[in-house]
Design an enzyme around this catalytic site. Structure first.
Site, PDB file in Angstrom:
ATOM      1  N   LYS A  26     -23.103 202.385 -29.639  1.00 16.39           N
ATOM      2  CA  LYS A  26     -24.264 201.479 -29.592  1.00 16.39           C
ATOM      3  C   LYS A  26     -25.301 202.066 -28.666  1.00 16.39           C
ATOM      4  O   LYS A  26     -24.974 202.781 -27.711  1.00 16.39           O
ATOM      5  CB  LYS A  26     -23.825 200.106 -29.075  1.00 16.39           C
TER       6      LYS A  26
ATOM      7  N   HIS B   1     -13.789 208.050 -30.363  1.00 16.74           N
ATOM      8  CA  HIS B   1     -13.998 209.136 -31.329  1.00 16.74           C
ATOM      9  C   HIS B   1     -12.774 209.338 -32.218  1.00 16.74           C
ATOM     10  O   HIS B   1     -12.582 210.417 -32.777  1.00 16.74           O
ATOM     11  CB  HIS B   1     -14.315 210.443 -30.584  1.00 16.74           C
TER      12      HIS B   1
ATOM     13  N   LYS C  88     -20.543 205.090 -34.835  1.00 17.30           N
ATOM     14  CA  LYS C  88     -21.552 204.314 -35.569  1.00 17.30           C
ATOM     15  C   LYS C  88     -21.914 203.055 -34.814  1.00 17.30           C
ATOM     16  O   LYS C  88     -21.060 202.395 -34.224  1.00 17.30           O
ATOM     17  CB  LYS C  88     -20.932 203.937 -36.932  1.00 17.30           C
TER      18      LYS C  88
HETATM   19  N1  GLU Z   1     -26.155 196.677 -35.504  1.00 17.34           N
HETATM   20  C1  GLU Z   1     -25.217 196.273 -36.491  1.00 17.34           C
HETATM   21  C2  GLU Z   1     -23.941 195.788 -35.831  1.00 17.34           C
HETATM   22  O1  GLU Z   1     -23.920 195.411 -34.676  1.00 17.34           O
HETATM   23  C3  GLU Z   1     -24.988 197.336 -37.545  1.00 17.34           C
HETATM   24  C4  GLU Z   1     -24.433 198.624 -37.057  1.00 17.34           C
HETATM   25  C5  GLU Z   1     -24.439 199.714 -38.106  1.00 17.34           C
HETATM   26  O2  GLU Z   1     -24.783 199.463 -39.237  1.00 17.34           O
HETATM   27  O3  GLU Z   1     -24.103 200.835 -37.737  1.00 17.34           O
HETATM   28  O4  GLU Z   1     -22.921 195.698 -36.445  1.00 17.34           O
END
Ligand code: GLU
Length: 467
Positions: A105, A63, A69
């Site tokens: 994730k 964080h 993201k």
């Molecule tokens: N899933 C994609 C990655 O592993 C994109 C992640 C995103 O755009 O937040 O990078």
């Protein structure tokens, strides 16, 4: 599959970089850990009335920047270790390309082919509801995106569910990879593959590196094998082909196809969409053992499927001189060392597949600013260029045709701005990690980790640790 768990694999690479860095004792251990991880279980009512328990996870690795993201994947391989590893990779990936997010994730353990669209919608909406109730989603908290097994449709359901529970001015920024009509951005779908292309292209422009590999400069004529023909594999192959490379093999889960003269990627894409498989494509040799096709002679291998595809087992047989990691974690550390020792250039995932999150960042900015890129200045730019051109025509007494003028003065639309922002990001980051590679005498993966850990570490050090 390697015996070492995926999160451990990521941390083995982290440790290699950490040896070169000086931070307050204990700080690097904190950066390595995954800050929060949540395991959700919830019921799905199937179309036939039966109830099934669905397992899902979301991990927020760091964080140090907000929001966190990272994508959400739908696959039977999803588990806590995997989402933690992938969340960690997101932290480092964002840092390498200077995208100001922490890493996260998520994943749902399902085989999406076994569910109807209505069932997938219920699963996605319920998962979003769970994320909201645990404070694991929001434009300023944690922003999901597509990943393996998900796309625009799931992102649209996520956004709609979130917005109906938390209606606010910036609600659209709660997820990226949305359809353009729902706050998405032009160029996001192809972004990861486009970034893979820009990254490999930049690597192949380096005269010294190409000389060392016994290759010519540039992509023209280079032979390429792509593993995986999903969103990343298809777009990487397409852009590589358009730039003059020859795609000689594509490997999929149900078989690989091979043609020394090159495969027409657009025709193959059409065929796969019509027939559901690449294995029945015309004028190619079918290789039933898909994995063995990665071992064919070629200049560039792009693993663009899942993690741990190149291990100590098959690495000694892989002949590619350049490995461009489109997938997350496709190479174990042992495999990396084997290929590096025989002189291969490995362009690591935490740099090379950052195109997706880079354009997600642009989409998020668009959502927060509530204006399409190019909307305010496109016409102004065009008119300014037209005035300049008119003056030059008067001075030189030379008149250009209307189509020539239109081409020269054209202002940038959203897609052009996204594409140039992505290209600049990928080129700048490549040169940054390549510099670190030389400076520290390490490989590109370690260099990317050094770059990322330095950036994250400085922030932690400056913030101090909350007592
Ligand atoms: N899933 C994609 C990655 O592993 C994109 C992640 C995103 O755009 O937040 O990078």
């Amino acid at each position: 599959m390697s015996n070492t768990r995926f999160f451990e694999q990521v941390n083995l690479n982290f440790d290699r970089a950490a040896k070169h860095l000086k931070f307050t004792e204990g700080l690097l251990d904190q950066i390595k850990e995954c800050n929060t991880v949540c395991h959700f279980t919830f019921p799905l009512k199937k179309d036939n009335g039966k109830i099934e328990t669905i397992h899902a996870w979301r991990a927020e690795h760091s964080h140090h920047k907000l929001p966190t993201k990272g994508g959400i994947r739908y696959s039977m391989m999803v588990n806590e270790d995997e989402v933690k590893a992938l969340a960690a990779l997101m932290t480092y990936k964002c840092a390498v390309v200077d995208v100001p997010f922490g890493g996260a994730k998520g994943g749902i353990r399902i085989d999406r082919t076994k569910y109807t669209t209505a069932e997938l919608e219920r699963i996605t909406r319920r998962f979003t509801f769970e994320l909201v109730s645990k404070n694991f989603i929001g434009p300023d908290i944690d922003v999901p995106a597509p990943d393996y097994g998900t796309g625009e449709q799931e992102m649209a359901w996520i956004m709609d569910t979130y917005k109906s529970i938390e209606p606010s001015l910036n609600a659209e920024g709660c997820v990226t990879g949305k359809p353009v009509g729902l706050g998405g951005i032009r160029g996001r779908t192809e972004a990861t593959g486009r970034g893979v292309f820009f990254g490999i292209c930049e690597a192949c422009e380096n005269k010294e590196d190409m000389k060392e590999l016994g290759l010519t400069v540039g992509l023209d004529g280079k032979t390429v094998i792509v593993q995986g023909f999903g969103n990343v594999g298809y777009h990487s192959a397409k852009y590589m082909m358009e730039a003059g490379a020859k795609i000689i093999a594509i490997c999929e889960h149900d078989g690989a196809i091979h043609n020394e003269k090159g495969i027409d990627i657009e025709a193959l894409y059409k065929h796969r969409n019509e027939h559901g498989t690449i294995t029945t494509f015309k004028d190619v040799k079918l290789i039933k053992d898909s994995g063995s096709a990665m071992e064919l002679e070629c200049d560039i291998l792009i693993p663009a499927a899942l993690e741990a595809q190149i291990t100590a087992d098959n690495a000694p047989r892989i002949k590619a001189k350049i490995i461009g990691e489109g997938a997350n974690g496709p190479t174990t550390q042992e495999a990396h060392d084997i290929m590096k020792d025989r002189g291969a250039l490995i362009i690591p995932d935490n740099y090379l597949n950052a195109g997706g999150v880079t354009v997600s960042y642009f989409e998020w900015l668009k959502n927060l600013s509530h204006v399409r890129f190019g909307r305010m200045d496109r016409r102004f730019e065009e008119n300014a260029a037209r005035r300049m051109l008119d003056a030059m025509q008067v001075m030189t007494s030379r008149n250009l045709s209307d189509p020539e003028i239109a081409k020269i003065v054209a202002g940038a639309g959203e897609k052009d701005i996204v594409d140039s922002g992505l290209e600049d990001t990928m080129i700048t980051a490549y040169n940054e990690i390549n510099e670190i590679r030389k400076q520290y005498g390490v490989d590109l993966r370690t260099a990317a980790f050094i770059s990322a850990v330095k950036k994250v570490g400085v922030i932690y050090e400056k913030m101090g640790i909350f007592p």
